[in-house]
Structure formats: structure tokens, C-alpha cells
Scaffold this motif. Structure first.
Motif, PDB file in Angstrom:
ATOM      1  N   ASN A   1       0.807  -1.213   0.000  1.00 51.71           N
ATOM      2  CA  ASN A   1       0.000   0.000   0.000  1.00 51.71           C
ATOM      3  C   ASN A   1       0.840   1.262   0.000  1.00 51.71           C
ATOM      4  O   ASN A   1       0.467   2.259  -0.588  1.00 51.71           O
TER       5      ASN A   1
ATOM      6  N   TYR B   1      -0.186   4.012  -2.571  1.00 49.70           N
ATOM      7  CA  TYR B   1      -0.812   5.183  -1.973  1.00 49.70           C
ATOM      8  C   TYR B   1       0.217   6.129  -1.353  1.00 49.70           C
ATOM      9  O   TYR B   1      -0.057   6.781  -0.351  1.00 49.70           O
TER      10      TYR B   1
ATOM     11  N   TRP C   1      -6.703   9.196   8.424  1.00 47.35           N
ATOM     12  CA  TRP C   1      -6.997   8.120   7.478  1.00 47.35           C
ATOM     13  C   TRP C   1      -7.112   8.647   6.055  1.00 47.35           C
ATOM     14  O   TRP C   1      -7.219   9.835   5.825  1.00 47.35           O
TER      15      TRP C   1
ATOM     16  N   THR D   1      -8.872   3.982   0.236  1.00 47.68           N
ATOM     17  CA  THR D   1      -8.144   3.201  -0.765  1.00 47.68           C
ATOM     18  C   THR D   1      -9.072   2.729  -1.872  1.00 47.68           C
ATOM     19  O   THR D   1      -8.668   2.633  -3.019  1.00 47.68           O
TER      20      THR D   1
ATOM     21  N   GLU E   1     -13.249   1.181   1.825  1.00 46.61           N
ATOM     22  CA  GLU E   1     -11.985   0.699   2.391  1.00 46.61           C
ATOM     23  C   GLU E   1     -11.082   1.890   2.699  1.00 46.61           C
ATOM     24  O   GLU E   1     -11.050   2.860   1.951  1.00 46.61           O
ATOM     25  N   SER E   2     -10.340   1.807   3.793  1.00 47.00           N
ATOM     26  CA  SER E   2      -9.416   2.882   4.135  1.00 47.00           C
ATOM     27  C   SER E   2      -8.253   2.343   4.945  1.00 47.00           C
ATOM     28  O   SER E   2      -8.285   1.222   5.445  1.00 47.00           O
ATOM     29  N   VAL E   3      -7.232   3.171   5.052  1.00 41.62           N
ATOM     30  CA  VAL E   3      -6.077   2.898   5.894  1.00 41.62           C
ATOM     31  C   VAL E   3      -6.120   3.947   6.999  1.00 41.62           C
ATOM     32  O   VAL E   3      -6.224   5.142   6.724  1.00 41.62           O
TER      33      VAL E   3
ATOM     34  N   TRP F   1      -0.760   1.750  11.772  1.00 44.79           N
ATOM     35  CA  TRP F   1      -1.633   1.844  10.603  1.00 44.79           C
ATOM     36  C   TRP F   1      -2.435   0.549  10.513  1.00 44.79           C
ATOM     37  O   TRP F   1      -1.898  -0.524  10.764  1.00 44.79           O
ATOM     38  N   GLU F   2      -3.691   0.665  10.118  1.00 42.51           N
ATOM     39  CA  GLU F   2      -4.537  -0.515   9.998  1.00 42.51           C
ATOM     40  C   GLU F   2      -5.442  -0.361   8.770  1.00 42.51           C
ATOM     41  O   GLU F   2      -5.982   0.714   8.534  1.00 42.51           O
ATOM     42  N   GLU F   3      -5.604  -1.428   8.032  1.00 42.41           N
ATOM     43  CA  GLU F   3      -6.533  -1.422   6.899  1.00 42.41           C
ATOM     44  C   GLU F   3      -7.916  -1.773   7.410  1.00 42.41           C
ATOM     45  O   GLU F   3      -8.085  -2.718   8.170  1.00 42.41           O
ATOM     46  N   ARG F   4      -8.893  -0.989   7.006  1.00 38.45           N
ATOM     47  CA  ARG F   4     -10.283  -1.240   7.437  1.00 38.45           C
ATOM     48  C   ARG F   4     -11.220  -1.217   6.259  1.00 38.45           C
ATOM     49  O   ARG F   4     -11.046  -0.579   5.310  1.00 38.45           O
TER      50      ARG F   4
END
Length: 107
Positions: free
Chosen positions: A28, A32, A86, A89, A93-95, A104-107
Motif C-alpha cells: 500500500n 498510496y 486516514w 483506498t 476501504e481505508s487505511v 496503521w490498519e486497513e479497514r
């Protein structure tokens, strides 16, 4: 002529497929990069603001930044001393960076 057209279509399809696989496999931070950079800038400014004012900013405007729907990254104050930054993406979906975990976490 028909053979050459088939080779071109096949190789073109293979190229598109290969690009998809490469892009999906990239971390990512590469894909990004601009959004991560904007998010890191917000995090640095929030932390500096907290150190100077002993409170979190209410919004990015307190940091001298402008918030808009097209911003590369966003800030949200959750509680006094806890915030998130945040960026999106894809649809839904977001980071997310969480100040409590500093991860950091992908959600």
C-alpha cells in the motif's frame, strides 16, 4: 494477418493481467504514497500542535490546512489525547492511523 492480430490481443491481455497482478501485489505504501505522505504530514502537525497547546486540534484548519472532500488524508479528534488520520483506498476501504496504538490498519 489473423495470426498477428491474435498474438497482439493475447499479448495485450497478458500485459493487462500482469499489470493487475503487480499492482495488487504492491504494498500500500507504494500505491498510496502521496496519501501516506499527506497523512504523515497531518500526524506531525497534530503532534506538534499537541506539544505546543497541550490539547488536540479540533480540525485540520487549526493546523493551517484546508479540509475538503478531495483531500488526500483526513483527521478526526476522537477524545482529548486520541485521534485518527486516514485515507480511502477504495469504496468502503481505508487505511487508518490510530494515535493510541501508533499503528496503521486497513479497514
Amino acid at each position: 494477418m489473423r495470426f498477428r492480430l491474435g498474438v497482439l490481443l493475447t499479448s495485450g491481455l497478458a500485459l493487462v493481467l500482469m499489470m493487475y497482478v503487480l499492482l495488487e501485489g504492491l504494498p500500500n505504501r507504494l500505491v498510496y504514497g502521496r496519501r501516506y505522505a499527506a497523512a504523515r504530514q497531518i500526524i506531525q502537525k497534530v503532534d506538534a500542535y499537541l506539544e505546543h497547546h497541550s490539547t488536540l486540534p479540533t480540525s485540520v484548519s487549526d493546523l493551517g490546512l484546508t479540509a475538503s472532500e478531495t483531500s488526500p488524508a483526513y483527521y478526526r479528534k476522537l477524545t482529548e489525547g486520541h485521534y485518527q488520520v486516514w485515507f480511502g483506498t477504495s469504496l468502503g476501504e481505508s487505511v487508518v492511523y490510530d494515535s493510541q496504538t501508533e499503528r496503521w490498519e486497513e479497514r
